[in-house]
Write a protein that holds these residues in place. Sequence first.
Motif, short mmCIF file in Angstrom:
data_model
loop_
_atom_site.label_atom_id
_atom_site.label_comp_id
_atom_site.label_asym_id
_atom_site.label_seq_id
_atom_site.Cartn_x
_atom_site.Cartn_y
_atom_site.Cartn_z
N THR A 35 0.89 -1.09 0.21
CA THR A 35 -0.07 0.03 -0.30
C THR A 35 0.91 1.20 0.12
O THR A 35 1.63 1.45 1.09
CB THR A 35 -1.03 -0.47 1.71
OG1 THR A 35 -1.89 -1.20 1.21
CG2 THR A 35 -1.96 1.34 1.09
N GLY A 89 -2.47 7.21 1.62
CA GLY A 89 -3.01 8.84 0.88
C GLY A 89 -2.04 9.97 0.76
O GLY A 89 -1.51 9.31 2.19
N PRO A 90 -2.90 11.02 0.27
CA PRO A 90 -4.48 10.63 0.21
C PRO A 90 -4.01 10.81 -1.62
O PRO A 90 -2.20 11.39 -1.24
CB PRO A 90 -4.86 12.42 0.18
CG PRO A 90 -3.96 12.84 1.18
CD PRO A 90 -3.08 11.81 1.90
N LEU A 91 -4.03 10.40 -2.38
CA LEU A 91 -4.19 9.78 -3.39
C LEU A 91 -3.05 11.29 -4.24
O LEU A 91 -2.19 11.07 -5.17
CB LEU A 91 -4.99 9.44 -5.10
CG LEU A 91 -5.35 8.39 -4.40
CD1 LEU A 91 -7.07 8.24 -5.63
CD2 LEU A 91 -4.71 7.40 -4.48
N ASN A 92 -3.28 12.79 -4.18
CA ASN A 92 -2.84 13.61 -4.33
C ASN A 92 -1.75 14.31 -3.47
O ASN A 92 -0.69 15.01 -4.50
CB ASN A 92 -3.58 15.00 -5.02
CG ASN A 92 -4.27 15.57 -3.55
OD1 ASN A 92 -3.87 14.92 -2.23
ND2 ASN A 92 -5.02 16.67 -2.97
N SER A 93 -1.38 13.51 -2.83
CA SER A 93 0.14 13.92 -1.47
C SER A 93 1.33 13.34 -2.49
O SER A 93 1.49 12.27 -3.10
CB SER A 93 -0.18 12.76 -0.62
OG SER A 93 1.22 13.13 0.30
N ARG A 103 3.08 12.17 -7.81
CA ARG A 103 2.04 12.05 -6.10
C ARG A 103 1.86 10.47 -6.10
O ARG A 103 1.68 9.42 -7.16
CB ARG A 103 0.34 12.60 -7.19
CG ARG A 103 0.71 14.21 -7.19
CD ARG A 103 -0.42 14.91 -7.67
NE ARG A 103 -0.55 14.86 -8.82
CZ ARG A 103 -1.52 14.24 -9.37
NH1 ARG A 103 -2.45 15.24 -8.68
NH2 ARG A 103 -1.61 13.94 -10.97
N VAL A 104 0.97 9.79 -5.50
CA VAL A 104 0.91 8.71 -5.46
C VAL A 104 -0.21 8.59 -6.22
O VAL A 104 -0.04 7.52 -7.03
CB VAL A 104 -0.01 9.15 -3.99
CG1 VAL A 104 -0.76 7.61 -3.64
CG2 VAL A 104 0.92 8.86 -2.39
N LEU A 105 -0.85 9.49 -6.40
CA LEU A 105 -1.30 8.48 -7.96
C LEU A 105 -1.20 8.51 -9.13
O LEU A 105 -1.67 7.73 -10.01
CB LEU A 105 -3.17 9.77 -7.93
CG LEU A 105 -3.96 9.18 -8.48
CD1 LEU A 105 -4.76 7.56 -8.66
CD2 LEU A 105 -5.18 10.40 -9.06
N ALA A 148 -5.88 2.22 -7.66
CA ALA A 148 -6.85 3.44 -6.41
C ALA A 148 -8.11 2.85 -5.83
O ALA A 148 -8.61 1.31 -5.88
CB ALA A 148 -7.01 4.64 -6.95
N GLY A 173 -8.62 6.13 -0.93
CA GLY A 173 -7.85 7.66 -0.84
C GLY A 173 -6.28 6.80 -0.71
O GLY A 173 -5.18 7.72 -1.05
N ALA A 174 -5.66 5.02 -1.22
CA ALA A 174 -4.53 4.93 -0.63
C ALA A 174 -4.46 4.15 -2.47
O ALA A 174 -5.45 4.20 -3.29
CB ALA A 174 -4.06 3.94 -0.28
#
Length: 137
Positions: free
Chosen positions: A8, A11-15, A100-102, A125, A129-130
């Motif tokens: 894993t 998140g958040p996905l935008n991090s 970013r994470v996403l 995703a 949000g991870a």
Amino acid sequence: MAEEVVATFAGPLNSFAINLTLNNASSSVVQSVGISGRTAKFPVTWDSMGTFAGPATLTSTVGVDTEVVIANFSGFGPGEQVSFSGIDPDFTGAPSAGVRVLDMAGARAFAQFADGTTAFGEFEATTAGALRAILSK
């Protein structure tokens, strides 16, 4: 016990903070886990794997500064969890842009076990949000 490793990226996905947790949900010892940035939404190169923590020993990290990184372990037993914090991926060919994470969605991963078997999965995703990959044998 399920024969899988759950990977894993929190998140958040935008991090831009890239942290990875690996949970050994198998009945076998995990020898290595690899991640391919080639298949990510936007291909990434693993500039640094950050700081390692957990009950297992990280014996080596192979592939830093490439698109495929492999972490080798000793003693990563069933039911245990390890983590990497402060990972620094760069977009392949554009190292000055932030990842970013996403952006790592679609990256494929594998786990190799001490019994010689291998598990595979792909980061997707989650509703939480991870990004998560379930590496199944």
